[in-house]
Structures are given as C-alpha cells and as structure tokens.
Design a protein around this motif. Structure first.
Motif, PDB file in Angstrom:
ATOM      1  N   LEU A   1       0.846  -1.195   0.000  1.00 19.39           N
ATOM      2  CA  LEU A   1       0.000   0.000   0.000  1.00 19.39           C
ATOM      3  C   LEU A   1       0.885   1.250   0.000  1.00 19.39           C
ATOM      4  N   THR A   2       0.641   2.137  -0.969  1.00 17.00           N
ATOM      5  CA  THR A   2       1.415   3.370  -1.082  1.00 17.00           C
ATOM      6  C   THR A   2       0.463   4.553  -1.046  1.00 17.00           C
ATOM      7  N   VAL A   3       0.633   5.418  -0.068  1.00 16.03           N
ATOM      8  CA  VAL A   3      -0.169   6.618   0.078  1.00 16.03           C
ATOM      9  C   VAL A   3       0.799   7.792   0.068  1.00 16.03           C
ATOM     10  N   GLY A   4       0.783   8.541  -1.037  1.00 15.66           N
ATOM     11  CA  GLY A   4       1.760   9.613  -1.170  1.00 15.66           C
ATOM     12  C   GLY A   4       1.673  10.270  -2.527  1.00 15.66           C
ATOM     13  N   THR A   5       2.808  10.653  -3.068  1.00 19.43           N
ATOM     14  CA  THR A   5       2.867  11.348  -4.349  1.00 19.43           C
ATOM     15  C   THR A   5       2.966  10.339  -5.499  1.00 19.43           C
ATOM     16  N   PRO A   6       2.692  10.788  -6.718  1.00 14.78           N
ATOM     17  CA  PRO A   6       2.900   9.888  -7.865  1.00 14.78           C
ATOM     18  C   PRO A   6       4.336   9.363  -7.942  1.00 14.78           C
ATOM     19  N   GLU A   7       5.293  10.211  -7.581  1.00 14.74           N
ATOM     20  CA  GLU A   7       6.690   9.776  -7.610  1.00 14.74           C
ATOM     21  C   GLU A   7       6.940   8.640  -6.620  1.00 14.74           C
ATOM     22  N   MET A   8       6.287   8.692  -5.478  1.00 18.90           N
ATOM     23  CA  MET A   8       6.424   7.620  -4.495  1.00 18.90           C
ATOM     24  C   MET A   8       5.825   6.314  -5.013  1.00 18.90           C
ATOM     25  N   VAL A   9       4.689   6.420  -5.699  1.00 15.98           N
ATOM     26  CA  VAL A   9       4.066   5.231  -6.267  1.00 15.98           C
ATOM     27  C   VAL A   9       4.978   4.614  -7.325  1.00 15.98           C
ATOM     28  N   ILE A  10       5.571   5.438  -8.167  1.00 13.49           N
ATOM     29  CA  ILE A  10       6.484   4.949  -9.197  1.00 13.49           C
ATOM     30  C   ILE A  10       7.661   4.216  -8.556  1.00 13.49           C
ATOM     31  N   GLU A  11       8.281   4.832  -7.580  1.00 14.76           N
ATOM     32  CA  GLU A  11       9.451   4.231  -6.936  1.00 14.76           C
ATOM     33  C   GLU A  11       9.079   2.909  -6.254  1.00 14.76           C
ATOM     34  N   ARG A  12       7.960   2.905  -5.539  1.00 22.05           N
ATOM     35  CA  ARG A  12       7.553   1.703  -4.810  1.00 22.05           C
ATOM     36  C   ARG A  12       7.225   0.568  -5.783  1.00 22.05           C
ATOM     37  N   THR A  13       6.513   0.877  -6.846  1.00 19.49           N
ATOM     38  CA  THR A  13       6.106  -0.160  -7.786  1.00 19.49           C
ATOM     39  C   THR A  13       7.306  -0.732  -8.531  1.00 19.49           C
TER      40      THR A  13
END
Length: 377
Positions: A277-289
């Motif tokens: 689960l990622t709750v944050g900025t689009p950049e955070m989602v990109i990095e996590r994925t």
C-alpha cells in the motif's frame, strides 16, 4: 507490461459523510471506473466475484459484457472467478460467451475466495477447497479444449457426451491466471499448466510475495514451460495519491481506518511499511512499484485497487487520471528498460494465442512436457 485496476465492489459508507451508496450506484461506479481506465490508457479492468454483503459483483460476466459493449481496447478480466463453488460447466459457457461478445478481450483469474460461508451456500465443503480447485479446473480445461467430454470425478455428477456451448472464440480458450495469497498448491497448479500466477499482495509483505512467486517460477521451469524468469506473473496493490505525502495521508486516513477489509487494525503508517500500500505522491508510487520487480523479478501485469473503502467515485476517477497520465507512462518505460529480451513483456492475449496455432501448449488439456516431467521425476 500490462497495467490496470481491479475492484472488489464493496458497498461501504463514506466515513467522512456517513452516506452509503446504493447497490445500483456502486455497480454504476464500477462501470464508470472501467470506462475511465480505458480512457486514460490502462490495459486491464478486473472485477471480483462475491456473493455476500457488502459486495455487489455476484455476476462478473454480465457486468464485463456490459462494459465490453462500451469499450474498444481494454482487456476485461476477473480478480477472482470462484473455481471452487461455481460449476466448471457454468464457467466454461459463461466465459466463452463473453469471449465472443468482447471479441477476445477476455481473460480470467481462478481463485478460492476469502469468504468461508460461500461454500455451503453453493453446496460445497470448505474443507475440500484445494481438491475442488484442482478437479474443477482440470474439467474446465477439458470443456474448453475437447468437443465432446466424457468425465467422472468426485465433486459433481458425471458428464456423458457433453459439449459446452458456445465453443471458445476462434477455438482458443481464454488465458487463465491462478490467484492465491498463501496456498502453495495453487502456485503449483499454475506452474503445471503453464498458466499465469497472480499474487494479490495488498495484505502481505513483499518477502512473503517473493517466496510465493519464486515457488511458482521454480515449478514453471521444472515443468519445462520455459526458464523461471519467463513465467507469467501478476501483482496487485493499492495506492492513493496527492501533491504531497501529507496531503494524501490526511485525505485517505479516514477511509483506511474504516475499510471493511483492513480497517480497525494496524495504523496507516504500519500498513504502508509492511505491505505494498502506497499513500503519497505519484513519484512515491512509481518508486515503490518499480521496487516490486526487484523483489519478484520482471513481471507482466500490475493491477491497482483504487475504489475500496467508500472513496467517492469522483475521487477515484481523479486518481485514475493521475495513474494513467503521470504514473503508468513512467512505469512502462522503466520496466521495459530493465527487462531482458528473453522475458515476455506482456501476458498472452487472445491474438497471441490464436497466432501460436492449434498445436501450441495452450490448447492441450494436460501439457505434454509437464506430464512427462511428472512421470520421469
């Protein structure tokens, strides 16, 4: 690589307003989400299958057919087709019919579900969950691949001279994923047939996910379908995005805290640390994925849960805009840049399976190479 969204179809009160949508409103919302997914360039929309409140998607093929009539490109799938409690004859006919309506834009994910009472509702014994999944799926493969089926098993009445109608589109059954969170037998089943394996890891840490995917990959190679890194893998996850991490958490926290699936348990911070689960900025989602591939290897399908826990439909549609316009284009470039040339970039599609021809392993009831391996090992 394919990117898309899946919905569990929960009817959940909005914790910030107290309003609960009607079942009709929730069904309409799922339809709007599917149409928006195609509009913003996503590849897949998948729906769950549930037969209990607070969920509405009890008839996935009906809904997917309705969506197919309003779309042109997106692949229509399930995030669970209950192979244990739905008769294989019903699955064979329903999804072949949907294939024709959607002109081949169909695949499906077999699963046992996570609601224990569903078994007796459909006359089944939950203690037989794994044997049901194994026997029913093998029968399903025969129904799609043999014109006339004579069959006898443990869990349903025999079939004598039975022909499932309609036959699969172009004589080519849909591609099948096997979804499991923790059952190693299901990973083994996916590997045996050379099907896809989907780990819906929204509740689990990546270490557990990596172990399950590694098992599937190892057994895929054991059955001689290809090298381990060529196995067809999909992952699930959930995201919520805003301009800053603080803003995303502020908005999403009441929905997380009251979610019917994981609410009233670990805190949002604890859950995001322990799961994808990622709750944050689009950049955070990109990095996590992108980090998922470091854990499980290069994979072929990523689905995001976007509409859970009572989020207003308009908010979900805004999230899809961000996902489709800002996140997925970057993920496509980065995933493909790192992918070795011998590793498939996408899962099989109807077009690719038809092009492979009638002698391809997909058309076999029990893959010859897998059967040979079982005998000789």
């Amino acid at each position: 690589m394919q990117f898309g969204v899946f919905s569990v179809g929960d009817v959940t009160p909005d914790p910030t307003t107290g309003r609960t949508p009607s079942e009709g409103e929730r069904i309409e919302a799922m339809t709007r989400i599917a149409l928006k997914a195609e509009e913003v360039g996503l590849d897949v929309f998948a729906t769950g299958e549930h037969h209990n409140p607070p969920f509405v998607p009890s008839a996935p093929t009906t809904h997917l057919a309705f969506i197919a009539a309003q779309t042109e490109r997106i692949v229509l799938s399930t995030s669970t087709t209950l192979i244990t409690t739905t008769d294989p004859v019903r699955i064979a006919e329903d999804y072949a019919f949907l294939q024709h309506l959607a002109q081949g834009r169909v695949d499906l994910m077999m699963g046992r579900g996570n609601t224990g009472p569903v078994y007796p509702w459909f006359g089944k014994d939950i203690r037989q969950g794994i044997p049901l999944a194994v026997e029913n799926y093998h029968l399903l493969r025969r129904l799609w691949r043999e014109e006339v089926v004579n069959w006898q098993g443990k869990f349903r009445t025999p079939l004598q001279g039975f022909t499932s109608t309609p036959r699969p589109l172009d004589g080519t059954p849909p591609f099948v994923w096997h979804g499991s969170i923790r059952s190693t037998e299901i990973a083994e089943q996916a590997a045996y047939y050379g099907d896809g394996f989907f780990h819906n890891n929204i509740f689990w840490n990546m270490e557990h996910t990596a172990q399950m995917v590694k098992l599937y990959r190892r057994r895929f190679e054991h059955y001689r379908h290809g090298s381990a890194d060529q196995a067809i893998v999909g992952l699930g996850g959930q995201v919520f995005m805003a301009g800053t991490e603080a803003e995303a958490k502020r908005f999403f926290r009441p929905y997380f805290d009251n979610a019917p699936v994981y609410g009233h348990g670990p805190s949002l911070e604890e859950f995001t640390r322990a799961t994808p689960l990622t709750v944050g900025t689009p950049e955070m989602v990109i990095e996590r994925t992108l980090g998922f591939a470091d854990a499980v290897g290069d994979y072929q399908r990523q689905l995001f849960l976007m509409d859970h826990a009572g989020l207003p439909t308009e908010v979900v549609l805004e999230q899809l805009e961000i996902l489709g316009r800002e996140v997925v284009p970057v993920l496509r470039r980065e995933f493909e840049a790192r992918r070795p040339s011998h590793v498939p970039s996408d899962p099989p599609t109807h077009a690719s399976l038809v092009a492979a021809g009638p002698d391809a392993p997909h058309h076999l009831v029990a893959p010859v190479r897998a059967a040979e391996t079982v005998v000789t090992s």
